[in-house]
Design an enzyme around this catalytic site. Structure first.
Site, PDB file in Angstrom:
ATOM      1  CB  ILE A 155      -1.205  -0.019   1.172  1.00  0.00           C
ATOM      2  CG1 ILE A 155      -2.226   0.578   1.096  1.00  0.00           C
ATOM      3  CG2 ILE A 155      -0.193   0.504   2.831  1.00  0.00           C
ATOM      4  CD1 ILE A 155      -3.361   1.175   1.462  1.00  0.00           C
ATOM      5  CG  ASP A 156       3.855   1.696   2.786  1.00  0.00           C
ATOM      6  OD1 ASP A 156       3.179   2.764   3.149  1.00  0.00           O
ATOM      7  OD2 ASP A 156       4.386   0.960   3.665  1.00  0.00           O
TER       8      ASP A 156
END
Length: 522
Positions: free
Chosen positions: A294-295
């Protein structure tokens, strides 16, 4: 469909009054056709396709961009440059044929259809000599070498007999928008395109592969209907639980021939270890990875799935923080977002919001104290506009505070200190030293932005990554991960390359130019 559109194209061109108008009308209509049909446009290379059991000829892809490059008027605008690429190297993708002998290759034919049981057939195949150049930005004194990646896509031949494949899917690590979409596309591609009847969902990460008390879930197209509208993952996920010998033993015991691992850097390290052990034992098992972070901190790919959804949700939290801060004296809104080593979510959400006064990310350390420190800046901002809004990535705490290197989670990551609480304490103390009070409203939507369903753009990306992971595994490729580079699908050099890129790539999201003195030294 192509014949029908081409007949309309002929009618359109016949209606033109002059030869010039005819030529222009044909080009315009054909470009419009290429945009509509894209991958169905014909070129010189031909791939077999099957309709109602009969073989026919289907052409390879030509995109609207290629039509533009071939246009004579466009060629007149081209100028010669000193740019040259004399050598292109590629990242090798291993294949089971390199260590498993006597493979029986057969033509790749779509096995099933969703509607009437008649296979649709492939519009084109991707050959093993198609590559994507990674470093496409060039300048005059640039190196004359380039690095490329193997292009992903359906191959004309596969190395599995009918009914031989038994697939397993596992999700590892933290949650991310789009996990269920990836599972959906994996199941449907395996079932419809390749006729796979046994698809298993492994529950609770790597531990679920070998722990007998965790049952596997049988996945079919009917059992996954609607899960793409759900957040999280129907298979569950966990960190840790990696036992190499037990995992490979379980795969062999359950006669699994394809393993699909959806995870981040830690999960890909595990995938690479599984691939190496499978290769050492010379088992006919392909290991395919689908990068999930998700980063958005994998350097070689354009972006990772779930990131756009996370940014969209983060902007909602920032909007709430702005409202709270504006409605009270000396109001300070602090929003903490995910971003252990890369602040992409924080930076993109701030750019989308346009209402944030300070963004703190791991890549750009900033001093807390001093004339140009965080505390002084926030205080002055409150004096000027009456409020301040701060967005901080969770990894920024390591630049402000010292984390304990011995305090790690199940995946081996350092447990991050609470940067939000630290900022609150420091800001409150600073305002009190000035004889004033700060009204701080703290928002932590970290788990809210990752537990929602994927938005439209992320859902499309999930479909692309999952489908091409299956195409690669069916063609015998193993130890690879699927991704997009320069908006083109590719298979990366083993799962290890993703881990190396996660460790080696450093991103600077904010560039600060400071000019000192009259001589403009930077």
């Amino acid at each position: 469909k192509i014949r029908r559109v081409e007949r309309k194209l002929q009618v359109t061109t016949q209606m033109s009054k002059t030869n010039k108008e005819t030529k222009n009308g044909e080009a315009t209509a054909r470009q419009r056709l290429s945009r509509v049909l894209g991958h169905m446009m014909p070129s010189n290379e031909i791939a077999p396709s099957y309709v109602n059991g009969c073989e026919r000829k289907k052409h390879h892809a030509i995109t609207s961009r290629q039509f533009l490059f071939q246009n004579e008027a466009f060629k007149e605008l081209q100028l010669k440059t000193p740019l040259q690429i004399k050598e292109i190297k590629t990242l090798k993708v291993d294949n089971v044929s390199e260590y498993v002998s006597k493979l029986e290759w057969r033509e790749n034919v779509c096995e099933r259809s969703k509607l009437n049981g008649t296979p649709r057939g492939y519009n084109r195949f991707t050959s093993n000599d198609e590559y994507i150049i990674g470093d496409i930005i060039r300048k005059a004194n640039h190196s004359e070498t380039a690095v490329s990646l193997l292009r992903a896509g359906a191959r004309s031949h596969i190395c599995w007999k009918k009914g031989e494949v038994r697939a397993a899917i596992v999700t590892c690590g933290g949650l991310c928008p789009g996990l269920n979409v990836v599972i959906c596309q994996l199941v449907e591609t395996l079932h419809f395109n390749y006729g796979v009847n046994y698809i298993w969902g492994v529950k609770m990460g790597y531990a679920g592969i070998w722990k007998k008390e965790i049952p596997w879930l049988r996945l079919t197209p009917s059992s996954i209907i609607g899960i793409n509208e759900l957040g999280g993952t129907i298979l569950g996920s966990s960190r840790g639980g990696f036992n190499l010998e037990a995992i490979v033993d379980s795969l062999g015991k359950n006669k699994i021939s394809q393993l699909y691992i959806i995870g981040g850097d830690g999960s890909h390290r595990g995938a690479h270890a599984i691939y190496q052990e499978v290769k050492r034992r010379k088992l006919k098992i392909t290991v395919a990875g689908i990068p999930k972070t998700i980063d958005n901190d994998i350097g070689i790919i354009d972006s990772s799935f779930g990131f756009n959804t996370a940014v969209e949700e983060a902007t909602k939290a920032i909007r709430s923080s702005v409202t709270e801060a504006c409605c009270i004296p000396n109001g300070i809104g602090i929003t903490k977002l995910m971003g252990r080593e890369a602040g992409f979510i924080a930076a993109h959400a701030v750019l989308a919001s346009r209402q944030v006064d300070l963004c703190l990310i791991p890549e750009v350390p900033m001093p807390m104290e001093g004339e140009h420190g965080i505390l002084d800046y926030i205080y002055n901002t409150c004096k000027v506009q009456g409020h301040a809004v701060i967005v901080v990535a969770e990894g920024a705490g390591l630049t402000l505070m010292k984390g304990d290197p011995n305090h790690r989670d199940e995946s081996g990551n350092i447990r991050l200190p609470s940067v939000g609480t630290y900022l609150k304490q420091k800001i409150n103390a600073y305002f009190e030293s000035k004889g004033e009070k700060a009204n701080i409203k703290y928002h932590d939507p970290s788990y809210m932005i990752r537990s929602v369903k994927a938005n439209a753009s992320d859902a499309v990306m999930c479909n692309i990554l999952a489908e091409n992971a299956v195409h690669g595994a069916m063609a015998g490729f193993t130890g690879f991960t699927s991704g997009l580079v320069n908006h083109r699908r590719f298979l990366s050099h083993r799962c290890r390359s993703v881990v190396c890129l996660l460790a080696c790539f450093v991103f600077v999201l904010v560039f600060v130019f400071v000019f000192v003195g009259d001589d403009n030294k930077c």
